[in-house]
Scaffold this motif. Sequence first.
Motif, PDB file in Angstrom:
ATOM      1  N   SER A  51     -70.307  76.751  76.556  1.00 35.03           N
ATOM      2  CA  SER A  51     -69.004  76.113  76.745  1.00 35.03           C
ATOM      3  C   SER A  51     -69.109  74.610  76.507  1.00 35.03           C
ATOM      4  N   ARG A  52     -68.062  74.072  75.919  1.00 34.36           N
ATOM      5  CA  ARG A  52     -68.014  72.633  75.605  1.00 34.36           C
ATOM      6  C   ARG A  52     -67.411  71.895  76.795  1.00 34.36           C
ATOM      7  N   VAL A  53     -68.227  71.071  77.451  1.00 32.10           N
ATOM      8  CA  VAL A  53     -67.816  70.317  78.634  1.00 32.10           C
ATOM      9  C   VAL A  53     -67.775  68.842  78.259  1.00 32.10           C
ATOM     10  N   LEU A  54     -66.666  68.192  78.569  1.00 37.33           N
ATOM     11  CA  LEU A  54     -66.477  66.766  78.267  1.00 37.33           C
ATOM     12  C   LEU A  54     -66.237  66.005  79.561  1.00 37.33           C
ATOM     13  N   THR A  55     -66.940  64.871  79.689  1.00 33.99           N
ATOM     14  CA  THR A  55     -66.767  63.995  80.854  1.00 33.99           C
ATOM     15  C   THR A  55     -65.861  62.829  80.459  1.00 33.99           C
ATOM     16  N   VAL A  56     -64.821  62.620  81.223  1.00 33.32           N
ATOM     17  CA  VAL A  56     -63.828  61.582  80.933  1.00 33.32           C
ATOM     18  C   VAL A  56     -63.659  60.722  82.178  1.00 33.32           C
ATOM     19  N   TYR A  57     -63.976  59.432  82.052  1.00 34.51           N
ATOM     20  CA  TYR A  57     -63.783  58.506  83.168  1.00 34.51           C
ATOM     21  C   TYR A  57     -63.703  57.089  82.620  1.00 34.51           C
ATOM     22  N   GLY A  58     -63.226  56.201  83.441  1.00 35.38           N
ATOM     23  CA  GLY A  58     -63.045  54.818  83.036  1.00 35.38           C
ATOM     24  C   GLY A  58     -64.354  54.061  82.946  1.00 35.38           C
ATOM     25  N   GLY A  59     -64.288  52.899  82.292  1.00 35.08           N
ATOM     26  CA  GLY A  59     -65.482  52.090  82.096  1.00 35.08           C
ATOM     27  C   GLY A  59     -66.180  52.350  80.794  1.00 35.08           C
ATOM     28  N   ARG A  60     -65.859  53.435  80.118  1.00 35.85           N
ATOM     29  CA  ARG A  60     -66.435  53.758  78.816  1.00 35.85           C
ATOM     30  C   ARG A  60     -65.413  53.517  77.713  1.00 35.85           C
ATOM     31  N   ALA A  61     -65.902  53.493  76.488  1.00 38.90           N
ATOM     32  CA  ALA A  61     -65.016  53.311  75.343  1.00 38.90           C
ATOM     33  C   ALA A  61     -64.172  54.561  75.124  1.00 38.90           C
TER      34      ALA A  61
ATOM     35  N   ALA B 130     -74.872  75.407  84.082  1.00 40.18           N
ATOM     36  CA  ALA B 130     -74.370  76.758  84.339  1.00 40.18           C
ATOM     37  C   ALA B 130     -73.860  77.437  83.073  1.00 40.18           C
ATOM     38  N   ALA B 131     -73.382  76.662  82.088  1.00 37.88           N
ATOM     39  CA  ALA B 131     -72.828  77.240  80.859  1.00 37.88           C
ATOM     40  C   ALA B 131     -73.851  77.273  79.732  1.00 37.88           C
ATOM     41  N   GLY B 132     -75.124  77.304  80.102  1.00 37.11           N
ATOM     42  CA  GLY B 132     -76.145  77.319  79.051  1.00 37.11           C
ATOM     43  C   GLY B 132     -76.085  78.545  78.170  1.00 37.11           C
ATOM     44  N   LYS B 133     -75.826  79.712  78.724  1.00 37.65           N
ATOM     45  CA  LYS B 133     -75.755  80.952  77.944  1.00 37.65           C
ATOM     46  C   LYS B 133     -74.431  81.089  77.210  1.00 37.65           C
ATOM     47  N   LEU B 134     -73.351  80.601  77.825  1.00 36.80           N
ATOM     48  CA  LEU B 134     -72.043  80.744  77.195  1.00 36.80           C
ATOM     49  C   LEU B 134     -71.815  79.705  76.093  1.00 36.80           C
TER      50      LEU B 134
END
Length: 647
Positions: A80-90, A74-78
């Motif tokens: 926007s910087r979207v970050l995914t944060v969840y457990g199990g990753r470094a 949805a933010a392809g034109k804008l």
Amino acid sequence: MTPFPIQEMALPLALSGQDLIGQARTGTGKTLAFGIAMLQSIGKPRKNRKKPRGLVVVPTRELAVQVSEDLVTAAGKLGSRVLTVYGGRAYEPQIEALKAGVDVIVGTPGRLLDLVKQKHLDLSQVTSLVLDEADRMLDLGFLPDIERIFKLIPAERQTMLFSATMPGEIVSLSRKYLNRPTHVRAEHETGEGGETMPPQVRQIVWRTHRMDKIEIVGRLLQADGRGLTMVFCETKRACDMVAEQLDTRGFAVAAVHGDLGQGQREQALRAFRNGKIDVLVATDVAARGIDIDDVTHVVNYDCPTDDKTYVHRIGRTGRAGRTGISVTFVEWEELTRWKMINQMLGLDFAEPVETYSTSPHVYSELSIPEGTKGVLPHANRSRVGLSAERIEDLGETGRTRTRSGNGRRREEREERPTRTPRQRRRTRGGRELADNAPAEKPEVEVVSTKTEETPAIFTADEIQEAAEPKRTRTRRGAASTAIEQALAEAPESPVKSTRSRRAAEESPMESRTAAEQVEEAPVKRTRTRRAAAPEPERAETLIEPASAPVTERQAAPVTERQAPPVVQAPPVVQPAAQSVPAPSFTTPPPPVRQEQERIIPASPFSVIFQSPDLATDDDDIAPSAATERKQQRRQPRGGGGNRRRTG
């Protein structure tokens, strides 16, 4: 593309900045309903703005990945910087992205609070907060974490809650954190609990036996027109068991549950989306928010626990205007639970049909060819399987898990290097020796028994001890004639012979004569000691050479006869006037052994101590306590009476 009712009703309110509670059935685009409004209010990213302005909290990791992908689209034109944060990753990649700057964060409550605690995430500038699957977020397990997140963000914010199920108690609880919210419900046909049922899903409910369910699933997976299929189980063990049995039947299957690592869970979902596998066996961790195209069948292998779980499970099919089929297995002991779900949702399956794998209506209702068995023919096994999908290295923080539950991946066990053989080193005194180093000779050399020795002298005490059946030690003398003399004087006694082998060879006649006079007796071995050193001028005749052995044991046949007479050794006379003692040919007699006295313990029944009787006939017997109390009662209390009586 025509927007769904939830988007038409929720977008105007969300763009105006009002707090919102959105409820719509699964697959109707709730993510875009709050995502477009959030991205529009944040605007384009700026270089001097690194702290996030939007926050989306989701209950599961899989849902976090899916929401992030939708927001990025949805933010392809804008931009926007979207970050995914969840457990199990470094932590490191997420920390670096936060330092570079983000606009929207999508994550689970646990990892969000961890980053806040480590002071890598600052939520002080968040202006828009969204709780996706809000009924799960505000449930007992997530409520404490959600309350902490509400305290970390500013009070002046826009809060939106979206879910397919929104019971009345959850709505009343959510009003505590929202400011005059507007409740938007996109569907009119709902159950008693407020759940909206997907109309495009054809529901089938059967009463089955536990041991026959896997055979029904095997035949259901061969129905005409079947696409991707999701099988939901209640426990992790049941999930692994079903996946293993379907794999042995020839189906391309993978499992997703909480005991697997995050990399393995994402590997299974990618293989399922890409068509490398067509059966996904999962627990309720994949029942919410997972949007995968071409899911035609959903199988409730275990009966759902409540009505909300049932709605979310069957909502994985029939999404975005498509159609699907859901099959629910109900065992005999689960009928009560299912009747409550049926009543809450207003369904027509209060009495499920008793069904077996050979029932005719199984083939007719699911369009299964006649004669189909529960094993997939080899000609139809066209999927490449889960092994074709690569496992992404996510730098997992937890322990590595396997689908079989053994603790490590089979690939890691196979790649483990073999152990090198143990190498032994030759050392002496802490220093390593070379392989070709000559072996040192032992300090004690083994000397042949034929070495000449000086015979010992028998003393009177030694002759007396020879009659006892004990090993005794004798000392070496300076001449062998003393032994011969002792044997001649006591021919009837069993004497231990300590003559050397060479001395026996020099006098064979004497030995033969002694052998003729005595009978065979048990052999007694004795030890000899080296004699005391005489004067230096006579050392060559009295002291044996250095190469002679220390001790030597000799044996000679003796007989048991009468006790031998006591033979005393010649005394050693030393002049008192001379400073140097005269040479002696005999050794001083050893001390006489005195046998220790035996300590005989006293009888335990004997009287060890008896106290003397100090009593006499004139002594009175001591009164008892009862007698003393009687005497005290008889005595008057006051002294006046005694005076009158005495007076």
